[in-house]
Design a protein around this motif. Structure first.
Motif, PDB file in Angstrom:
ATOM      1  N   LEU A   2     -25.492  -1.443   2.380  1.00 32.99           N
ATOM      2  CA  LEU A   2     -25.049  -2.208   3.539  1.00 32.99           C
ATOM      3  C   LEU A   2     -24.801  -1.298   4.741  1.00 32.99           C
ATOM      4  CD1 LEU A   2     -24.194  -4.907   4.760  1.00 32.99           C
ATOM      5  CD2 LEU A   2     -21.901  -4.482   3.867  1.00 32.99           C
ATOM      6  N   SER A   3     -24.216  -0.143   4.504  1.00 33.31           N
ATOM      7  CA  SER A   3     -23.942   0.775   5.624  1.00 33.31           C
ATOM      8  C   SER A   3     -25.239   1.251   6.281  1.00 33.31           C
ATOM      9  CB  SER A   3     -23.112   1.962   5.159  1.00 33.31           C
ATOM     10  OG  SER A   3     -23.811   2.710   4.197  1.00 33.31           O
ATOM     11  N   ALA A   4     -26.262   1.480   5.468  1.00 32.33           N
ATOM     12  CA  ALA A   4     -27.559   1.903   6.025  1.00 32.33           C
ATOM     13  C   ALA A   4     -28.157   0.800   6.886  1.00 32.33           C
ATOM     14  CB  ALA A   4     -28.512   2.270   4.901  1.00 32.33           C
ATOM     15  N   PHE A   5     -28.072  -0.445   6.407  1.00 30.60           N
ATOM     16  CA  PHE A   5     -28.611  -1.561   7.179  1.00 30.60           C
ATOM     17  C   PHE A   5     -27.858  -1.726   8.492  1.00 30.60           C
ATOM     18  CE2 PHE A   5     -28.163  -5.998   8.444  1.00 30.60           C
ATOM     19  CZ  PHE A   5     -29.480  -6.280   8.773  1.00 30.60           C
ATOM     20  N   LEU A   6     -26.531  -1.723   8.429  1.00 33.60           N
ATOM     21  CA  LEU A   6     -25.740  -1.939   9.636  1.00 33.60           C
ATOM     22  C   LEU A   6     -25.943  -0.826  10.663  1.00 33.60           C
ATOM     23  CD1 LEU A   6     -22.405  -3.321   8.168  1.00 33.60           C
ATOM     24  CD2 LEU A   6     -24.160  -4.570   9.429  1.00 33.60           C
ATOM     25  N   SER A   7     -25.952   0.417  10.204  1.00 35.61           N
ATOM     26  CA  SER A   7     -26.155   1.516  11.152  1.00 35.61           C
ATOM     27  C   SER A   7     -27.549   1.446  11.773  1.00 35.61           C
ATOM     28  CB  SER A   7     -25.924   2.866  10.485  1.00 35.61           C
ATOM     29  OG  SER A   7     -26.877   3.099   9.472  1.00 35.61           O
ATOM     30  N   SER A   8     -28.549   1.082  10.979  1.00 33.10           N
ATOM     31  CA  SER A   8     -29.908   0.958  11.510  1.00 33.10           C
ATOM     32  C   SER A   8     -30.008  -0.203  12.488  1.00 33.10           C
ATOM     33  CB  SER A   8     -30.908   0.739  10.371  1.00 33.10           C
ATOM     34  OG  SER A   8     -30.948   1.855   9.538  1.00 33.10           O
ATOM     35  N   PHE A   9     -29.394  -1.324  12.130  1.00 31.26           N
ATOM     36  CA  PHE A   9     -29.468  -2.527  12.967  1.00 31.26           C
ATOM     37  C   PHE A   9     -28.855  -2.289  14.350  1.00 31.26           C
ATOM     38  CE2 PHE A   9     -27.748  -6.549  14.561  1.00 31.26           C
ATOM     39  CZ  PHE A   9     -28.891  -7.326  14.544  1.00 31.26           C
ATOM     40  N   PHE A  10     -27.710  -1.614  14.394  1.00 35.65           N
ATOM     41  CA  PHE A  10     -27.032  -1.431  15.668  1.00 35.65           C
ATOM     42  C   PHE A  10     -27.588  -0.276  16.500  1.00 35.65           C
ATOM     43  CE2 PHE A  10     -23.751  -3.942  13.476  1.00 35.65           C
ATOM     44  CZ  PHE A  10     -23.632  -4.962  14.413  1.00 35.65           C
ATOM     45  N   SER A  11     -28.187   0.718  15.871  1.00 35.15           N
ATOM     46  CA  SER A  11     -28.702   1.851  16.639  1.00 35.15           C
ATOM     47  C   SER A  11     -30.186   1.724  16.970  1.00 35.15           C
ATOM     48  CB  SER A  11     -28.450   3.161  15.891  1.00 35.15           C
ATOM     49  OG  SER A  11     -29.192   3.196  14.689  1.00 35.15           O
ATOM     50  N   HIS A  12     -30.902   0.853  16.287  1.00 37.86           N
ATOM     51  CA  HIS A  12     -32.355   0.765  16.464  1.00 37.86           C
ATOM     52  C   HIS A  12     -32.789   0.343  17.877  1.00 37.86           C
ATOM     53  CE1 HIS A  12     -36.423   0.751  14.944  1.00 37.86           C
ATOM     54  NE2 HIS A  12     -36.605  -0.396  15.574  1.00 37.86           N
ATOM     55  N   ILE A  85     -32.360   7.563   2.234  1.00 39.01           N
ATOM     56  CA  ILE A  85     -31.691   8.830   2.546  1.00 39.01           C
ATOM     57  C   ILE A  85     -30.244   8.808   2.059  1.00 39.01           C
ATOM     58  CG2 ILE A  85     -30.841  10.281   4.447  1.00 39.01           C
ATOM     59  CD1 ILE A  85     -33.820  10.600   3.941  1.00 39.01           C
ATOM     60  N   ILE A  86     -29.533   7.731   2.354  1.00 35.51           N
ATOM     61  CA  ILE A  86     -28.124   7.647   1.958  1.00 35.51           C
ATOM     62  C   ILE A  86     -27.990   7.583   0.440  1.00 35.51           C
ATOM     63  CG2 ILE A  86     -26.058   6.178   2.063  1.00 35.51           C
ATOM     64  CD1 ILE A  86     -26.879   5.578   4.986  1.00 35.51           C
ATOM     65  N   ALA A  87     -28.863   6.817  -0.221  1.00 39.20           N
ATOM     66  CA  ALA A  87     -28.829   6.760  -1.687  1.00 39.20           C
ATOM     67  C   ALA A  87     -29.128   8.136  -2.287  1.00 39.20           C
ATOM     68  CB  ALA A  87     -29.833   5.729  -2.196  1.00 39.20           C
ATOM     69  N   GLY A  88     -30.076   8.851  -1.686  1.00 44.06           N
ATOM     70  CA  GLY A  88     -30.399  10.199  -2.151  1.00 44.06           C
ATOM     71  C   GLY A  88     -29.231  11.154  -1.987  1.00 44.06           C
ATOM     72  N   GLN A  89     -28.504  11.015  -0.900  1.00 43.54           N
ATOM     73  CA  GLN A  89     -27.339  11.880  -0.685  1.00 43.54           C
ATOM     74  C   GLN A  89     -26.259  11.608  -1.734  1.00 43.54           C
ATOM     75  OE1 GLN A  89     -26.396  10.935   3.372  1.00 43.54           O
ATOM     76  NE2 GLN A  89     -27.663  12.587   4.182  1.00 43.54           N
ATOM     77  N   PHE A  90     -26.014  10.332  -2.040  1.00 45.00           N
ATOM     78  CA  PHE A  90     -25.030  10.012  -3.067  1.00 45.00           C
ATOM     79  C   PHE A  90     -25.484  10.503  -4.443  1.00 45.00           C
ATOM     80  CE2 PHE A  90     -23.216   6.799  -0.117  1.00 45.00           C
ATOM     81  CZ  PHE A  90     -21.903   7.228  -0.170  1.00 45.00           C
ATOM     82  N   LEU A  91     -26.779  10.401  -4.711  1.00 46.42           N
ATOM     83  CA  LEU A  91     -27.312  10.894  -5.976  1.00 46.42           C
ATOM     84  C   LEU A  91     -27.094  12.404  -6.095  1.00 46.42           C
ATOM     85  CD1 LEU A  91     -28.965  10.448  -8.608  1.00 46.42           C
ATOM     86  CD2 LEU A  91     -30.987  10.964  -7.226  1.00 46.42           C
ATOM     87  N   LEU A  92     -27.458  13.146  -5.055  1.00 50.81           N
ATOM     88  CA  LEU A  92     -27.264  14.598  -5.079  1.00 50.81           C
ATOM     89  C   LEU A  92     -25.786  14.963  -5.190  1.00 50.81           C
ATOM     90  CD1 LEU A  92     -29.856  15.808  -2.436  1.00 50.81           C
ATOM     91  CD2 LEU A  92     -29.920  16.166  -4.907  1.00 50.81           C
ATOM     92  N   TYR A  93     -24.941  14.235  -4.491  1.00 47.38           N
ATOM     93  CA  TYR A  93     -23.500  14.476  -4.578  1.00 47.38           C
ATOM     94  C   TYR A  93     -23.031  14.322  -6.014  1.00 47.38           C
ATOM     95  CZ  TYR A  93     -18.533  13.279  -4.367  1.00 47.38           C
ATOM     96  OH  TYR A  93     -17.193  13.212  -4.598  1.00 47.38           O
ATOM     97  N   ASP A  94     -23.447  13.249  -6.662  1.00 49.31           N
ATOM     98  CA  ASP A  94     -23.017  12.995  -8.034  1.00 49.31           C
ATOM     99  C   ASP A  94     -23.592  14.028  -9.001  1.00 49.31           C
ATOM    100  OD1 ASP A  94     -21.517  11.362  -9.847  1.00 49.31           O
ATOM    101  OD2 ASP A  94     -23.444  10.623 -10.619  1.00 49.31           O
TER     102      ASP A  94
END
Length: 119
Positions: A2-12, A85-94
């Motif tokens: 959801l955060s990826a969608f919202l950030s993309s929607f408002f900045s696009h 990208i965000i999912a990949g960052q969380f995966l690498l973090y974990d």
């Protein structure tokens, strides 16, 4: 997600306008852009007489040419990209947190130390 969608929607829309203005500014040097066709000539400066296109003017031209949907063209692929990208960052973090045996309580201790040092 959801955060990826919202950030993309408002900045696009802003990114779309910036890309449009940059593309037309580059093409203005060649004399074949929207900015070059409609810009006023200013001979007091000498040299290049093409007026640079601003963000508001770029937004206005985009909407006049292609309608309001032009501001959101490519939003779907951007949402997929940002989500990946965000999912990949969380995966690498974990993965790294598990690899180095760092628990969530360890992270909160580091946070408390950092806050104490800053104050």
């Amino acid at each position: 997600g959801l955060s990826a969608f919202l950030s993309s929607f408002f900045s696009h829309p802003a990114d779309s306008v910036l890309t449009f203005v940059a593309q037309n500014s580059n093409n203005a040097n060649n004399g074949n852009s929207v900015a070059a066709e409609g810009a006023a000539n200013d001979t007091s400066q000498g040299g290049d007489t093409t007026k640079a296109m601003g963000l508001i003017e770029g937004c206005r031209i985009m909407i006049e040419q292609d309608g309001p949907g032009a501001l959101f063209r490519g939003l779907g692929s951007r949402c997929v990209w940002a989500g990946s990208i965000i999912a990949g960052q969380f995966l690498l973090y974990d993965v790294f947190r598990t690899y180095f045996h760092v628990s969530t309580s360890d992270l909160s201790q580091v946070y408390h130390i950092a806050v104490t040092v800053q104050n």
